[in-house]
Design a protein around this motif. Sequence first.
Motif, mmCIF file in Angstrom:
data_model
loop_
_atom_site.group_PDB
_atom_site.id
_atom_site.type_symbol
_atom_site.label_atom_id
_atom_site.label_comp_id
_atom_site.label_asym_id
_atom_site.label_seq_id
_atom_site.Cartn_x
_atom_site.Cartn_y
_atom_site.Cartn_z
ATOM 1 N N LEU A 158 16.989 -54.182 5.352
ATOM 2 C CA LEU A 158 18.201 -53.996 3.912
ATOM 3 C C LEU A 158 19.462 -54.645 4.276
ATOM 4 O O LEU A 158 20.288 -55.344 4.089
ATOM 5 N N ALA A 159 19.753 -54.570 5.560
ATOM 6 C CA ALA A 159 20.917 -55.135 5.848
ATOM 7 C C ALA A 159 20.920 -56.601 6.092
ATOM 8 O O ALA A 159 21.694 -57.129 5.682
ATOM 9 N N ILE A 160 19.786 -57.172 6.485
ATOM 10 C CA ILE A 160 20.252 -58.269 6.422
ATOM 11 C C ILE A 160 19.983 -58.995 5.281
ATOM 12 O O ILE A 160 20.430 -60.396 5.041
ATOM 13 N N GLN A 161 18.948 -58.021 3.712
ATOM 14 C CA GLN A 161 19.063 -59.016 2.823
ATOM 15 C C GLN A 161 20.758 -58.431 1.498
ATOM 16 O O GLN A 161 20.756 -59.346 0.959
ATOM 17 N N ASN A 162 20.652 -57.738 2.116
ATOM 18 C CA ASN A 162 22.025 -57.864 1.809
ATOM 19 C C ASN A 162 23.466 -58.658 2.645
ATOM 20 O O ASN A 162 24.124 -59.491 1.538
ATOM 21 N N GLU A 163 23.494 -58.598 3.484
ATOM 22 C CA GLU A 163 24.420 -59.640 4.407
ATOM 23 C C GLU A 163 24.623 -60.989 4.085
ATOM 24 O O GLU A 163 24.644 -61.879 3.878
ATOM 25 N N LEU A 164 22.576 -61.443 3.881
ATOM 26 C CA LEU A 164 21.953 -62.690 4.009
ATOM 27 C C LEU A 164 22.261 -63.201 2.448
ATOM 28 O O LEU A 164 21.885 -64.659 2.575
ATOM 29 N N GLN A 165 21.972 -62.589 2.045
ATOM 30 C CA GLN A 165 21.669 -62.623 0.537
ATOM 31 C C GLN A 165 20.330 -63.220 0.452
ATOM 32 O O GLN A 165 20.192 -65.165 -0.360
ATOM 33 N N VAL A 166 19.159 -63.348 1.235
ATOM 34 C CA VAL A 166 18.147 -64.110 0.867
ATOM 35 C C VAL A 166 16.741 -63.187 0.312
ATOM 36 O O VAL A 166 16.760 -61.650 0.695
ATOM 37 N N LEU A 167 16.060 -64.008 -0.756
ATOM 38 C CA LEU A 167 15.137 -62.865 -1.065
ATOM 39 C C LEU A 167 15.270 -62.210 -2.144
ATOM 40 O O LEU A 167 16.682 -61.619 -2.517
ATOM 41 N N PRO A 168 14.746 -62.028 -2.818
ATOM 42 C CA PRO A 168 14.621 -60.955 -4.380
ATOM 43 C C PRO A 168 14.742 -59.618 -2.986
ATOM 44 O O PRO A 168 15.154 -59.180 -1.664
ATOM 45 N N SER A 169 15.984 -58.325 -4.185
ATOM 46 C CA SER A 169 16.472 -57.800 -3.444
ATOM 47 C C SER A 169 14.747 -56.490 -3.335
ATOM 48 O O SER A 169 14.146 -56.085 -4.244
ATOM 49 N N PHE A 170 15.250 -55.774 -2.207
ATOM 50 C CA PHE A 170 14.233 -54.550 -2.074
ATOM 51 C C PHE A 170 14.825 -53.918 -2.476
ATOM 52 O O PHE A 170 16.192 -53.368 -2.816
ATOM 53 N N SER A 171 13.937 -52.631 -3.058
ATOM 54 C CA SER A 171 14.577 -51.014 -3.366
ATOM 55 C C SER A 171 14.964 -50.522 -2.212
ATOM 56 O O SER A 171 14.080 -51.054 -1.158
#
Length: 300
Positions: free
Chosen positions: A28-41
């Motif tokens: 979750l930190a990866i996707q939030n900070e790098l803003q890659v791929l659709p967000s997971f719940s």
Amino acid sequence: MKILSFKLGGHVSFGPKVKKEEAVWDVLAIQNELQVLPSFSNSIVDGIALGFDFVEQIRKLVEAAKASENPENFKREFTAIEWLSPIPRTPKNIMCVGKNYDEHAKEMGAEAAPTDLIIFTKSPTAIAADGQVISIHAELSEKMDYEGELAVVIGKRGKNIPKNLAYDYVFGYTIANDITARDLQEKHKQFFLGKSLDGTCPLGPYLVTKDEIPNPQELTVVTKVNDVIRQNGSTKDMLFSVESLVSTLSQHVTLEPGDVILTGTPAGVGKGMNPPQFLKAGDTVKVSIQGIGTLVNTFE
């Protein structure tokens, strides 16, 4: 892939174990900070519902983290995190199989192995994590027992699943300890209360995707109490195989992503010993399953 759930500083997340290190990638930190791929719940169960697309998305997130300027920022050391159950909450009651090993059926007093499935459930509020200290519930029970088991995690919705397609509906596997208050079972003449006390379904430490365990009927299951082996069995001795369990259950209940099926326990439980040896405060129980790891809990 070995996936674990954890908490760090109030932040709840999940991710795969870092290979050869005692650390986890914080998805979750990866996707939030790098803003890659659709967000997971924030729910791993919602991720599981994506099937193996979920695994591929996790892999892409990890690759993005590795390619970033500071990949170490996305690693969480095992010593720093609070482990959670890999499935913190199931969509419905945990489904459990009784007397699925012939020798266990005998030690529990059965004259013959069951010819049909024995199914009972545990409340989702019984779920606990690897490393969690669990109450011995002395105010309610004097006969708390352990049951080391392979747990199956369902990956997609299914009803009336043919046996030959059952594995298509499995996402992966984890370890369970089906802790049981034997005296409550006897008192109430049913399983639910004696199986559902808070903390009596530790799961973990990992959720292992099914591609890493090609044959779930060839796994050793070893349970130790205070480092003394009590159970030493193999899933090859199940009376009803994983594919049979998934198929049969789906004839009666619609299976959903995140559902957990406990597949039964081998012989060697405390009640089956002569004299019986139930858990007491201070005991540590370790359940190890080949290819998954070791689930450890201490009782107080």
